[in-house]
Design a protein around this motif. Structure first.
Motif, PDB file in Angstrom:
ATOM      1  N   GLN A 153      -4.834  -9.568  14.553  1.00 55.48           N
ATOM      2  CA  GLN A 153      -5.490  -8.702  15.526  1.00 55.48           C
ATOM      3  C   GLN A 153      -4.787  -7.347  15.530  1.00 55.48           C
ATOM      4  N   HIS A 154      -5.536  -6.334  15.859  1.00 57.09           N
ATOM      5  CA  HIS A 154      -4.999  -4.986  16.069  1.00 57.09           C
ATOM      6  C   HIS A 154      -4.467  -4.329  14.795  1.00 57.09           C
ATOM      7  N   ILE A 155      -5.003  -4.707  13.629  1.00 54.74           N
ATOM      8  CA  ILE A 155      -4.614  -4.058  12.374  1.00 54.74           C
ATOM      9  C   ILE A 155      -5.155  -2.630  12.381  1.00 54.74           C
ATOM     10  N   ILE A 156      -4.330  -1.697  11.972  1.00 51.10           N
ATOM     11  CA  ILE A 156      -4.734  -0.296  11.864  1.00 51.10           C
ATOM     12  C   ILE A 156      -5.091  -0.049  10.400  1.00 51.10           C
ATOM     13  N   ASP A 157      -6.367   0.247  10.145  1.00 51.96           N
ATOM     14  CA  ASP A 157      -6.849   0.380   8.771  1.00 51.96           C
ATOM     15  C   ASP A 157      -6.091   1.459   7.999  1.00 51.96           C
ATOM     16  N   GLU A 158      -5.701   2.536   8.658  1.00 59.03           N
ATOM     17  CA  GLU A 158      -4.947   3.595   7.988  1.00 59.03           C
ATOM     18  C   GLU A 158      -3.593   3.069   7.508  1.00 59.03           C
ATOM     19  N   ARG A 159      -3.022   2.144   8.254  1.00 53.06           N
ATOM     20  CA  ARG A 159      -1.755   1.528   7.855  1.00 53.06           C
ATOM     21  C   ARG A 159      -1.948   0.698   6.599  1.00 53.06           C
ATOM     22  N   LEU A 160      -3.039  -0.057   6.555  1.00 48.17           N
ATOM     23  CA  LEU A 160      -3.342  -0.848   5.361  1.00 48.17           C
ATOM     24  C   LEU A 160      -3.470   0.067   4.148  1.00 48.17           C
ATOM     25  N   ALA A 161      -4.199   1.157   4.323  1.00 51.68           N
ATOM     26  CA  ALA A 161      -4.456   2.087   3.224  1.00 51.68           C
ATOM     27  C   ALA A 161      -3.169   2.714   2.701  1.00 51.68           C
ATOM     28  N   SER A 162      -2.189   2.941   3.566  1.00 57.58           N
ATOM     29  CA  SER A 162      -0.955   3.605   3.137  1.00 57.58           C
ATOM     30  C   SER A 162       0.144   2.638   2.705  1.00 57.58           C
ATOM     31  N   MET A 163      -0.019   1.362   3.006  1.00 54.84           N
ATOM     32  CA  MET A 163       1.053   0.392   2.765  1.00 54.84           C
ATOM     33  C   MET A 163       1.403   0.256   1.276  1.00 54.84           C
ATOM     34  N   LEU A 164       0.416   0.210   0.403  1.00 53.27           N
ATOM     35  CA  LEU A 164       0.696   0.062  -1.029  1.00 53.27           C
ATOM     36  C   LEU A 164       1.502   1.240  -1.558  1.00 53.27           C
ATOM     37  N   GLY A 165       1.113   2.450  -1.168  1.00 57.53           N
ATOM     38  CA  GLY A 165       1.841   3.640  -1.607  1.00 57.53           C
ATOM     39  C   GLY A 165       3.266   3.660  -1.090  1.00 57.53           C
ATOM     40  N   MET A 166       3.438   3.285   0.159  1.00 60.27           N
ATOM     41  CA  MET A 166       4.778   3.265   0.742  1.00 60.27           C
ATOM     42  C   MET A 166       5.666   2.224   0.067  1.00 60.27           C
ATOM     43  N   CYS A 167       5.048   1.144  -0.403  1.00 57.67           N
ATOM     44  CA  CYS A 167       5.799   0.085  -1.089  1.00 57.67           C
ATOM     45  C   CYS A 167       5.868   0.307  -2.597  1.00 57.67           C
ATOM     46  N   GLU A 168       5.235   1.390  -3.062  1.00 58.02           N
ATOM     47  CA  GLU A 168       5.174   1.687  -4.491  1.00 58.02           C
ATOM     48  C   GLU A 168       4.602   0.508  -5.280  1.00 58.02           C
ATOM     49  N   THR A 172       0.983  -0.948  -6.961  1.00 54.29           N
ATOM     50  CA  THR A 172      -0.349  -0.583  -7.413  1.00 54.29           C
ATOM     51  C   THR A 172      -1.168  -1.848  -7.603  1.00 54.29           C
ATOM     52  N   LEU A 173      -2.314  -1.890  -6.949  1.00 57.31           N
ATOM     53  CA  LEU A 173      -3.278  -2.968  -7.134  1.00 57.31           C
ATOM     54  C   LEU A 173      -4.549  -2.363  -7.714  1.00 57.31           C
ATOM     55  N   SER A 174      -5.416  -3.198  -8.232  1.00 57.81           N
ATOM     56  CA  SER A 174      -6.685  -2.695  -8.770  1.00 57.81           C
ATOM     57  C   SER A 174      -7.708  -2.496  -7.657  1.00 57.81           C
ATOM     58  N   PHE A 175      -7.258  -2.567  -6.415  1.00 55.73           N
ATOM     59  CA  PHE A 175      -8.108  -2.340  -5.246  1.00 55.73           C
ATOM     60  C   PHE A 175      -7.228  -1.824  -4.127  1.00 55.73           C
ATOM     61  N   SER A 176      -7.838  -1.155  -3.170  1.00 57.42           N
ATOM     62  CA  SER A 176      -7.078  -0.679  -2.017  1.00 57.42           C
ATOM     63  C   SER A 176      -7.164  -1.719  -0.916  1.00 57.42           C
ATOM     64  N   LEU A 177      -6.184  -1.702  -0.032  1.00 60.14           N
ATOM     65  CA  LEU A 177      -6.199  -2.629   1.096  1.00 60.14           C
ATOM     66  C   LEU A 177      -7.017  -2.036   2.228  1.00 60.14           C
ATOM     67  N   SER A 178      -7.908  -2.841   2.747  1.00 57.84           N
ATOM     68  CA  SER A 178      -8.778  -2.417   3.836  1.00 57.84           C
ATOM     69  C   SER A 178      -9.361  -3.659   4.487  1.00 57.84           C
ATOM     70  N   LYS A 179      -9.746  -3.528   5.736  1.00 54.56           N
ATOM     71  CA  LYS A 179     -10.421  -4.647   6.399  1.00 54.56           C
ATOM     72  C   LYS A 179     -11.772  -4.919   5.750  1.00 54.56           C
ATOM     73  N   ASN A 180     -12.338  -3.923   5.100  1.00 58.24           N
ATOM     74  CA  ASN A 180     -13.682  -4.039   4.517  1.00 58.24           C
ATOM     75  C   ASN A 180     -13.684  -3.908   3.002  1.00 58.24           C
ATOM     76  N   MET A 181     -12.606  -4.282   2.336  1.00 61.32           N
ATOM     77  CA  MET A 181     -12.562  -4.110   0.884  1.00 61.32           C
ATOM     78  C   MET A 181     -13.606  -4.984   0.196  1.00 61.32           C
ATOM     79  N   ASP A 182     -14.150  -4.446  -0.899  1.00 58.91           N
ATOM     80  CA  ASP A 182     -15.175  -5.146  -1.676  1.00 58.91           C
ATOM     81  C   ASP A 182     -14.522  -5.773  -2.900  1.00 58.91           C
ATOM     82  N   CYS A 183     -14.194  -7.028  -2.797  1.00 61.67           N
ATOM     83  CA  CYS A 183     -13.477  -7.719  -3.878  1.00 61.67           C
ATOM     84  C   CYS A 183     -14.350  -7.974  -5.091  1.00 61.67           C
TER      85      CYS A 183
END
Length: 112
Positions: free
Chosen positions: A80-95, A97-108
């Motif tokens: 609960q209470h996930i901030i989508d902008e946080r998801l989007a920035s988490m991969l970059g902050m952790c260095e 790379t995935l073949s998709f971005s993290l989002s609540k609505n990602m299209d796998c």
């Protein structure tokens, strides 16, 4: 209800060459990222980043990547209470790379 959900997660198994993992494994890995995803801390923890690197390494083939993405999407939806902008920035902050971005609505299904 939560027990049923966890059993369903455990039943979905994703495999890589000689290592197998389940969606429950991915959900457990994402627990380390919760404080960042909900805005309690300014940066993802080292454990969170290491866990994301492990999850990345599980996705080798297109099928693996799609299954990993679906497991991540399912795991993210349980918090609960996930901030989508946080998801989007988490991969970059952790260095990581995935073949998709993290989002609540990602299209796998669009992963190739």
């Amino acid at each position: 209800m939560i027990c049923v959900f966890l059993v369903l997660l455990a039943m979905v198994q994703v495999t890589q060459a000689d290592e197998a993992y389940t969606c429950l494994d991915i959900q457990n890995y994402m627990l380390a990222c919760t404080a960042f995803m909900i805005g309690d801390v300014p940066r993802p923890s080292l454990i969170c980043c290491d866990n994301l690197k492990q999850v990345r390494d599980w996705g080798v083939t297109t099928k693996d990547k799609r299954e990993t993405c679906n497991c991540l999407k399912l795991a993210i939806s349980t918090y609960q209470h996930i901030i989508d902008e946080r998801l989007a920035s988490m991969l970059g902050m952790c260095e990581v790379t995935l073949s998709f971005s993290l989002s609540k609505n990602m299209d796998c299904n669009s992963i190739s």
